[in-house]
Design a protein around this motif. Structure first.
Motif, short mmCIF file in Angstrom:
data_model
loop_
_atom_site.label_atom_id
_atom_site.label_comp_id
_atom_site.label_asym_id
_atom_site.label_seq_id
_atom_site.Cartn_x
_atom_site.Cartn_y
_atom_site.Cartn_z
N ASN A 1 52.96 4.24 -14.78
CA ASN A 1 54.33 3.90 -14.59
C ASN A 1 54.54 2.99 -13.40
O ASN A 1 55.37 1.91 -13.73
CB ASN A 1 55.25 4.93 -14.87
N ASP A 2 53.99 3.39 -12.24
CA ASP A 2 54.29 2.48 -11.12
C ASP A 2 53.53 1.01 -11.50
O ASP A 2 54.11 0.00 -10.76
CB ASP A 2 53.46 3.20 -9.92
N ALA A 3 52.32 0.90 -12.22
CA ALA A 3 51.88 -0.42 -12.39
C ALA A 3 52.42 -1.02 -13.40
O ALA A 3 52.08 -2.26 -14.06
CB ALA A 3 50.28 -0.20 -12.89
N GLY A 4 53.63 -0.49 -14.13
CA GLY A 4 54.38 -1.20 -15.26
C GLY A 4 53.71 -0.92 -16.59
O GLY A 4 54.00 -1.93 -17.54
N VAL A 5 52.84 -0.04 -16.70
CA VAL A 5 52.17 0.24 -18.17
C VAL A 5 53.03 1.44 -18.71
O VAL A 5 53.28 2.35 -18.41
CB VAL A 5 50.58 0.88 -17.67
N ASP A 6 53.52 0.96 -19.88
CA ASP A 6 54.36 1.82 -20.86
C ASP A 6 53.50 2.64 -21.49
O ASP A 6 52.54 2.14 -22.35
CB ASP A 6 55.28 1.03 -21.77
N PRO B 1 50.42 14.53 -14.82
CA PRO B 1 51.46 13.78 -14.07
C PRO B 1 51.15 12.73 -13.13
O PRO B 1 51.84 11.65 -13.03
CB PRO B 1 52.12 15.03 -13.48
N SER B 2 49.94 12.98 -12.57
CA SER B 2 49.37 12.09 -11.49
C SER B 2 48.89 10.68 -12.09
O SER B 2 49.23 9.58 -11.75
CB SER B 2 48.50 12.49 -10.75
N VAL B 3 48.24 10.60 -13.20
CA VAL B 3 47.70 9.70 -14.12
C VAL B 3 49.11 8.93 -14.67
O VAL B 3 49.06 7.60 -14.51
CB VAL B 3 46.94 10.14 -15.28
N LEU B 4 50.09 9.63 -15.19
CA LEU B 4 51.23 8.94 -15.87
C LEU B 4 51.90 8.13 -14.70
O LEU B 4 52.45 7.21 -15.21
CB LEU B 4 52.05 10.12 -16.60
N ALA B 5 52.18 9.03 -13.60
CA ALA B 5 52.84 8.22 -12.54
C ALA B 5 52.31 6.74 -12.21
O ALA B 5 53.07 5.89 -11.81
CB ALA B 5 53.18 9.18 -11.42
N ALA B 6 50.95 6.97 -11.86
CA ALA B 6 50.25 5.59 -11.64
C ALA B 6 50.43 4.42 -12.70
O ALA B 6 50.52 3.39 -12.32
CB ALA B 6 48.71 6.00 -11.23
N THR C 1 45.01 -3.79 -18.08
CA THR C 1 45.63 -3.27 -16.49
C THR C 1 45.30 -1.69 -16.56
O THR C 1 44.89 -1.32 -15.51
CB THR C 1 47.06 -3.54 -16.60
N ALA C 2 45.53 -1.14 -17.73
CA ALA C 2 45.50 0.17 -17.69
C ALA C 2 44.27 0.66 -17.44
O ALA C 2 43.81 1.59 -16.92
CB ALA C 2 46.01 0.65 -19.11
N CYS C 3 43.20 0.10 -18.09
CA CYS C 3 41.64 0.34 -18.12
C CYS C 3 41.15 0.22 -16.42
O CYS C 3 40.52 1.03 -15.92
CB CYS C 3 40.80 -0.73 -18.69
N GLY C 4 41.69 -0.99 -15.92
CA GLY C 4 41.34 -1.17 -14.43
C GLY C 4 42.03 -0.07 -13.65
O GLY C 4 41.40 0.33 -12.71
N LEU C 5 43.20 0.28 -13.88
CA LEU C 5 43.82 1.49 -13.07
C LEU C 5 43.07 2.69 -13.04
O LEU C 5 42.76 3.36 -12.23
CB LEU C 5 45.41 1.52 -13.53
N LEU C 6 42.74 2.99 -14.65
CA LEU C 6 42.33 4.24 -14.82
C LEU C 6 40.93 4.31 -13.94
O LEU C 6 40.45 5.36 -13.61
CB LEU C 6 42.19 4.73 -16.18
N SER C 7 40.17 3.48 -14.08
CA SER C 7 38.72 3.08 -13.60
C SER C 7 38.67 3.67 -12.04
O SER C 7 38.26 4.44 -11.51
CB SER C 7 38.05 1.94 -13.68
N GLY C 8 40.01 3.12 -11.43
CA GLY C 8 40.17 3.18 -10.01
C GLY C 8 40.40 4.69 -9.70
O GLY C 8 40.19 4.93 -8.43
N LEU C 9 41.02 5.09 -10.46
CA LEU C 9 41.42 6.66 -10.31
C LEU C 9 40.04 7.75 -10.47
O LEU C 9 40.25 8.99 -10.20
CB LEU C 9 42.42 7.06 -11.30
N GLY C 10 39.09 7.09 -11.01
CA GLY C 10 37.80 7.95 -11.16
C GLY C 10 37.76 8.15 -12.58
O GLY C 10 36.64 9.16 -12.84
#
Length: 320
Positions: free
Chosen positions: A292-297, A285-290, A250-259
Motif C-alpha cells: 500500500n505504501d508503494a501505491g500497489v492496490d 499485515p506487514s506485506v500489505l502495508a508495504a 512494482t509489486a514483484c520488485g518490492l516483494l523480492s526486496g522483502l525476501g
C-alpha cells in the motif's frame, strides 16, 4: 535385523546397475531407507526415478548389484523365501480373472497360497466383508467398477495377512469416490499392523496417507521426511492478487526486496503473484502495508502452507 523393534523395511547403500561398460545404466544409486513397522511409507518420484526397480529388489524379483536390504527382518538376498512369505503385492496391472467372481478369485488365490479349501473359503468371505464387496462377491468381476477391482486386488494380497504390503499406484485412474474407499482401506491396514509401502503419482494421496515420504530422483533419495517437514522446507506460500495489472512489476520488485523468493518475472497483463516466504519472517499485515505504501492496490492476499505437490516440484527442480 529381526526383533519386535526392527523396521519393517530397511536398505543400506542399495544399488542396482543394468548392463556393463559404457552401456551400464544405474537405476538405483546407494539407497538408504527405513520404514517403521505398522506405518504407511510413501515413495514418490517421476517415471524412471527408480521406484519400480526398488520394489523389484525389495520383493526379491531382482537382485541388487550392491548394498543390502531387509524386509520383515529378512535379507532379500540370503533369505528370499522368508521375504516372499512376509509380503503381499498389489501391482498396477490386475492379476484377477475376469471370468470368475470375486469370491472365486480369492478362493483360487488362497489355494495357490497353500490354504486348505475350508480356510480359503472362509478367508475369502472375511475379506469380501472387510472391503465392502460381499454383495458383489458372487458376480463376475468383469462387471465390477474400477474401484471394486482395486479393492479386490488389495484383498487378494492379504490372504496370508502379510507383514508388509507393496501398493504400486493403487488408485491410478479411479474416480474420487473409489479413491476415498481405497484410502480408507489403506489406513485400516496400517491400523491392523501391516506396513504399507505406497508408490503413487498423486501427491495429495501421499500427504493424506503416509507418515513418512521418500522422494526418488535419478535413482537417489533426495528427501526423506514427514510430509509436513517436506512442505516446510520450501517455506510458506504467499499469494497476491493485484487490483491492476500495471503494478505487477512494482509489486514483484518490492516483494523480492522483502525476501520473498521464487517470484515470477514481471509480466504485463498479469495480476497474480506467488512466492515462498521463510516461516516467521513476514506477516500478511506487514506485506500489505508495504504494498500500500508503494501505491500497489491489492485485491486479495494470502499466506498458506505449501502443498506436497509444490514441495515435490521444488525438491526435484520443477517450477513451483
Amino acid at each position: 535385523m529381526s526383533g519386535p523393534s526392527a523396521p519393517a523395511i530397511r536398505t543400506e547403500e542399495l544399488t542396482k546397475v543394468y548392463g556393463r561398460g559404457h552401456k551400464a545404466m544405474t537405476a538405483l544409486d546407494g539407497i538408504d531407507l527405513t520404514a517403521p513397522a505398522g506405518t504407511v511409507f510413501g515413495l514418490l518420484g517421476h517415471n524412471g526415478a527408480g521406484k519400480s526397480t526398488l520394489l523389484r529388489l525389495l520383493s526379491t524379483l531382482a537382485a541388487p548389484t550392491s548394498g543390502r536390504a531387509w524386509v520383515g527382518g529378512h535379507d532379500v538376498v540370503t533369505h528370499p523365501a522368508d521375504v516372499r512369505a512376509s509380503i503381499g503385492i498389489t501391482a498396477q496391472q490386475t492379476t484377477l480373472d475376469g471370468r470368475l467372481s470375486g469370491r472365486e478369485n480369492l478362493f483360487v488365490f488362497g489355494r495357490l497360497h497353500g490354504l486348505s479349501r475350508a480356510t480359503a473359503r472362509r478367508t475369502a468371505g472375511e475379506l469380501l466383508e472387510r472391503y465392502d464387496l460381499a454383495e458383489a462377491g458372487d458376480r463376475p468381476i468383469s462387471a465390477y467398477s474400477g474401484g471394486m477391482r482395486r479393492r479386490l486386488d488389495i484383498a487378494s494380497s492379504l490372504l496370508l495377512e502379510p507383514a508388509v504390503l507393496f501398493l504400486d499406484e493403487p488408485t491410478t485412474g479411479l474416480d474420487p469416490h473409489s479413491r476415498t474407499a481405497i484410502w480408507k482401506a489403506v489406513k485400516e491396514l496400517a491400523e491392523r499392523g501391516t506396513t504399507v509401502l505406497l508408490t503413487t503419482q498423486y501427491l495429495e494421496e501421499a500427504d493424506h496417507l503416509a507418515e513418512r515420504v521418500a522422494v526418488l530422483d535419478s535413482g537417489r533419495v533426495i528427501a526423506d521426511d514427514t510430509p509436513r517437514a517436506l512442505k516446510r522446507r520450501i517455506g510458506l506460500r504467499l499469494s497476491v492478487t493485484l487490483a491492476s495489472e500495471e503494478s505487477h512489476g512494482t509489486a514483484c520488485g518490492l516483494l523480492s526486496g522483502l525476501g520473498v523468493s521464487g517470484l515470477p518475472a514481471p509480466t504485463p497483463r498479469a495480476t497474480t503473484i506467488t512466492g515462498s516466504v521463510a516461516a516467521g519472517t513476514l506477516t500478511l499485515p506487514s506485506v500489505l502495508a508495504a504494498l500500500n505504501d508503494a501505491g500497489v492496490d491489492v485485491a486479495d492476499i494470502g499466506l498458506h502452507e505449501p502443498t506436497l505437490d509444490e514441495a515435490y516440484l521444488a525438491l526435484t527442480g520443477g517450477p513451483a
